[in-house]
Design a protein around this motif. Sequence first.
Motif, PDB file in Angstrom:
ATOM      1  N   ASN A  52       0.975  -1.074   0.070  1.00 17.87           N
ATOM      2  CA  ASN A  52       0.051   0.091  -0.029  1.00 17.87           C
ATOM      3  C   ASN A  52       0.807   1.220  -0.034  1.00 17.87           C
ATOM      4  OD1 ASN A  52      -2.433  -1.262   0.118  1.00 17.87           O
ATOM      5  ND2 ASN A  52      -2.674  -1.464   2.326  1.00 17.87           N
ATOM      6  N   TRP A  53       2.015   1.162   0.538  1.00 19.84           N
ATOM      7  CA  TRP A  53       2.835   2.451   0.700  1.00 19.84           C
ATOM      8  C   TRP A  53       3.542   2.448  -0.477  1.00 19.84           C
ATOM      9  CZ3 TRP A  53       2.096   6.247   3.618  1.00 19.84           C
ATOM     10  CH2 TRP A  53       1.899   6.190   5.118  1.00 19.84           C
ATOM     11  N   LYS A  54       3.866   1.557  -1.346  1.00 20.22           N
ATOM     12  CA  LYS A  54       4.946   1.781  -2.348  1.00 20.22           C
ATOM     13  C   LYS A  54       4.638   2.815  -3.263  1.00 20.22           C
ATOM     14  CE  LYS A  54       7.156  -2.964  -2.448  1.00 20.22           C
ATOM     15  NZ  LYS A  54       7.202  -4.243  -3.305  1.00 20.22           N
ATOM     16  N   PRO A  55       3.278   3.159  -3.791  1.00 17.73           N
ATOM     17  CA  PRO A  55       2.992   4.056  -4.748  1.00 17.73           C
ATOM     18  C   PRO A  55       3.452   5.515  -4.178  1.00 17.73           C
ATOM     19  CG  PRO A  55       1.160   2.725  -4.627  1.00 17.73           C
ATOM     20  CD  PRO A  55       2.215   2.179  -3.425  1.00 17.73           C
ATOM     21  N   TYR A  56       3.296   5.797  -2.917  1.00 18.41           N
ATOM     22  CA  TYR A  56       3.633   6.996  -2.242  1.00 18.41           C
ATOM     23  C   TYR A  56       5.440   7.109  -2.115  1.00 18.41           C
ATOM     24  CZ  TYR A  56      -1.190   7.161  -0.945  1.00 18.41           C
ATOM     25  OH  TYR A  56      -2.267   7.518  -0.852  1.00 18.41           O
ATOM     26  N   VAL A  57       6.189   5.806  -1.943  1.00 20.85           N
ATOM     27  CA  VAL A  57       7.460   5.991  -1.848  1.00 20.85           C
ATOM     28  C   VAL A  57       7.994   6.154  -3.082  1.00 20.85           C
ATOM     29  CG1 VAL A  57       9.272   4.449  -1.609  1.00 20.85           C
ATOM     30  CG2 VAL A  57       7.659   4.650   0.249  1.00 20.85           C
ATOM     31  N   GLU A  58       7.395   5.606  -4.381  1.00 23.52           N
ATOM     32  CA  GLU A  58       7.730   5.989  -5.543  1.00 23.52           C
ATOM     33  C   GLU A  58       7.856   7.280  -5.892  1.00 23.52           C
ATOM     34  OE1 GLU A  58       9.592   2.857  -6.670  1.00 23.52           O
ATOM     35  OE2 GLU A  58       9.353   4.151  -8.477  1.00 23.52           O
ATOM     36  N   TYR A  59       6.442   8.094  -5.527  1.00 26.76           N
ATOM     37  CA  TYR A  59       6.419   9.439  -5.855  1.00 26.76           C
ATOM     38  C   TYR A  59       7.384  10.236  -5.111  1.00 26.76           C
ATOM     39  CZ  TYR A  59       4.068  13.485  -7.144  1.00 26.76           C
ATOM     40  OH  TYR A  59       3.767  14.994  -7.557  1.00 26.76           O
ATOM     41  N   LEU A  60       7.656   9.993  -3.865  1.00 22.99           N
ATOM     42  CA  LEU A  60       8.626  10.656  -2.927  1.00 22.99           C
ATOM     43  C   LEU A  60       9.916  10.480  -3.558  1.00 22.99           C
ATOM     44  CD1 LEU A  60       9.215  12.064  -0.085  1.00 22.99           C
ATOM     45  CD2 LEU A  60       9.866   9.751   0.584  1.00 22.99           C
ATOM     46  N   ILE A  61      10.378   9.350  -4.282  1.00 25.68           N
ATOM     47  CA  ILE A  61      11.730   9.194  -4.692  1.00 25.68           C
ATOM     48  C   ILE A  61      11.714  10.181  -5.957  1.00 25.68           C
ATOM     49  CG2 ILE A  61      13.266   7.663  -6.275  1.00 25.68           C
ATOM     50  CD1 ILE A  61      12.244   5.457  -4.008  1.00 25.68           C
ATOM     51  N   LEU A  62      10.577  10.045  -6.764  1.00 25.62           N
ATOM     52  CA  LEU A  62      10.823  11.164  -8.131  1.00 25.62           C
ATOM     53  C   LEU A  62      10.762  12.440  -7.662  1.00 25.62           C
ATOM     54  CD1 LEU A  62      10.106  11.616 -10.876  1.00 25.62           C
ATOM     55  CD2 LEU A  62       7.654  11.952 -10.462  1.00 25.62           C
ATOM     56  N   LEU A  63      10.213  12.949  -6.566  1.00 27.66           N
ATOM     57  CA  LEU A  63      10.345  14.308  -6.229  1.00 27.66           C
ATOM     58  C   LEU A  63      11.655  14.748  -5.584  1.00 27.66           C
ATOM     59  CD1 LEU A  63       6.940  14.694  -4.599  1.00 27.66           C
ATOM     60  CD2 LEU A  63       7.673  15.743  -6.531  1.00 27.66           C
ATOM     61  N   TRP A  64      12.327  13.631  -4.882  1.00 30.51           N
ATOM     62  CA  TRP A  64      13.594  13.875  -4.384  1.00 30.51           C
ATOM     63  C   TRP A  64      14.675  14.175  -5.611  1.00 30.51           C
ATOM     64  CZ3 TRP A  64      18.374  11.485  -4.002  1.00 30.51           C
ATOM     65  CH2 TRP A  64      19.328  11.945  -3.149  1.00 30.51           C
ATOM     66  N   PHE A  65      14.408  13.089  -6.458  1.00 31.13           N
ATOM     67  CA  PHE A  65      15.502  13.203  -7.350  1.00 31.13           C
ATOM     68  C   PHE A  65      15.521  14.672  -8.188  1.00 31.13           C
ATOM     69  CE2 PHE A  65      15.579   8.560  -8.246  1.00 31.13           C
ATOM     70  CZ  PHE A  65      16.782   8.262  -7.551  1.00 31.13           C
ATOM     71  N   GLU A  66      13.918  14.987  -8.392  1.00 31.60           N
ATOM     72  CA  GLU A  66      13.899  16.109  -9.183  1.00 31.60           C
ATOM     73  C   GLU A  66      14.370  17.347  -8.383  1.00 31.60           C
ATOM     74  OE1 GLU A  66      12.681  16.981 -12.357  1.00 31.60           O
ATOM     75  OE2 GLU A  66      11.721  14.962 -12.756  1.00 31.60           O
ATOM     76  N   THR A  67      14.329  17.366  -7.201  1.00 29.26           N
ATOM     77  CA  THR A  67      14.592  18.467  -6.043  1.00 29.26           C
ATOM     78  C   THR A  67      16.122  18.337  -6.214  1.00 29.26           C
ATOM     79  OG1 THR A  67      12.792  18.035  -4.614  1.00 29.26           O
ATOM     80  CG2 THR A  67      14.728  19.412  -3.784  1.00 29.26           C
ATOM     81  N   ARG A  68      16.667  17.415  -6.183  1.00 30.14           N
ATOM     82  CA  ARG A  68      18.172  17.360  -6.039  1.00 30.14           C
ATOM     83  C   ARG A  68      18.828  17.674  -7.558  1.00 30.14           C
ATOM     84  NH1 ARG A  68      21.146  18.241  -3.050  1.00 30.14           N
ATOM     85  NH2 ARG A  68      23.015  16.699  -3.507  1.00 30.14           N
ATOM     86  N   TRP A  69      18.189  17.400  -8.750  1.00 32.85           N
ATOM     87  CA  TRP A  69      18.624  17.918  -9.977  1.00 32.85           C
ATOM     88  C   TRP A  69      18.469  19.595 -10.108  1.00 32.85           C
ATOM     89  CZ3 TRP A  69      20.602  18.291 -14.585  1.00 32.85           C
ATOM     90  CH2 TRP A  69      20.102  19.256 -15.607  1.00 32.85           C
ATOM     91  N   GLN A  70      17.406  20.117  -9.531  1.00 30.51           N
ATOM     92  CA  GLN A  70      17.258  21.535  -9.380  1.00 30.51           C
ATOM     93  C   GLN A  70      18.300  22.077  -8.631  1.00 30.51           C
ATOM     94  OE1 GLN A  70      15.928  23.558 -11.276  1.00 30.51           O
ATOM     95  NE2 GLN A  70      15.013  25.329 -10.326  1.00 30.51           N
ATOM     96  N   GLN A  71      18.772  21.336  -7.596  1.00 30.19           N
ATOM     97  CA  GLN A  71      19.731  22.051  -6.436  1.00 30.19           C
ATOM     98  C   GLN A  71      21.421  21.926  -7.350  1.00 30.19           C
ATOM     99  OE1 GLN A  71      19.108  19.795  -2.883  1.00 30.19           O
ATOM    100  NE2 GLN A  71      18.037  21.683  -2.068  1.00 30.19           N
ATOM    101  N   THR A  72      21.321  20.656  -7.742  1.00 25.91           N
ATOM    102  CA  THR A  72      22.937  20.557  -8.194  1.00 25.91           C
ATOM    103  C   THR A  72      23.131  20.582  -9.771  1.00 25.91           C
ATOM    104  OG1 THR A  72      22.300  18.142  -8.429  1.00 25.91           O
ATOM    105  CG2 THR A  72      22.766  18.870  -6.392  1.00 25.91           C
ATOM    106  N   LYS A  73      22.156  20.254 -10.565  1.00 27.55           N
ATOM    107  CA  LYS A  73      22.408  20.216 -12.101  1.00 27.55           C
ATOM    108  C   LYS A  73      23.074  19.067 -12.449  1.00 27.55           C
ATOM    109  CE  LYS A  73      19.265  23.444 -12.742  1.00 27.55           C
ATOM    110  NZ  LYS A  73      17.986  22.921 -13.232  1.00 27.55           N
TER     111      LYS A  73
END
Length: 283
Positions: free
Chosen positions: A245-266
């Motif tokens: 049940n938690w996995k979809p939320y975890v996948e979405y969190l992982i996506l958002l984290w990668f995107e945030t890190r991309w924005q911070q570091t390029k």
Amino acid sequence: MFNASSELESLIARSVPGCLPEQLSLTPLTGLTGTSWRIDLHHQPRWLAKPRLASQDILGIYRHQEYRTLRRISGAGISPQPVLLTDRWMISSWIEGQILGDRFSHDCGLDGIANSLVRLHRLPPNGFSLNLKQRFERYLHGIDKRRLSPRWLALHQRYLNSSLPRHLKLAPAHLDLHGDNAVLCSNSLMFIDWEYSSDADIAFELAMLFCGNRWNKGLETDLLQRYINAGGYSDGEKLRHQIDNWKPYVEYLILLWFETRWQQTKNQQYLIDCQPIRIGYGI
Ligand SMILES: Nc1ncnc2c1ncn2[C@@H]1O[C@H](COP(=O)(O)OP(=O)(O)OP(=O)(O)O)[C@@H](O)[C@H]1O
Ligand SMILES: Cc1ncc(C[n+]2csc(CCO)c2C)c(N)n1
């Protein structure tokens, strides 16, 4: 100019009775979110100093929370001991041992992970609960707006409007378990880097462990069996269901984290890492 090394030397010398600055040596460790320092006393590693930076707020990293968490849990023997918190630094003990690295996702890592996780999840909650939807909202603010599409915004809204799974058991959780955060010590596996730790459902922690490390079903089942055998939770079926049940939320969190890190570091690697998840969502 501000000199981190001499600032830390005098900080330690003032805080540790009988310790003189000339007995210390410092080594910079370049992490993902700033430079930490290993501090040696008489050439033996003793402490780790992590900086407090404003850029960590957007990621949900708060050193005061990490410090208080370490104070509450370090008695369980699976984490560093907290030593000092100032407005610029968090200092904790250095863990002597071998970083588990690639062995984490193999047989030799699983028993250690299961046993140490069970020890963690038996502790009472620390009082810092993960607010997942708030984290989703925070991370969305931190990403490159040009990468957002109407489909993505609709998906985001669906996550915000959905009812989160009800907790099976709330406990202190590490939430960033992987081979570089696991140290093999003489008779146990210790976890380092508690910066994402908060109270969470034990099934959320396990879903983060499985999805974050891209484990296959075989590894998941193996770890779960060891976790249950070690006394982590009695109803294996219920736990398995709740992790799913938690996995979809975890996948979405992982996506958002990668995107945030991309924005911070390029750093292009973050784009490569998030691409399969974006494709999966069709956004
Ligand atoms: N308490 C510790 N005991 C032993 N080794 C540690 C300890 N903390 C960190 N390390 C080692 O030092 C390295 C750098 O740690 P640090 O936490 O600063 O960086 P990081 O985990 O790479 O990134 P981040 O900036 O996201 O924390 C780690 O990868 C680990 O190998
Ligand atoms: C509650 C919580 N929020 C953010 C992160 C950070 N994070 C999200 S995905 C990822 C790497 C790939 O798993 C990292 C470090 C976390 N771990 N737990």
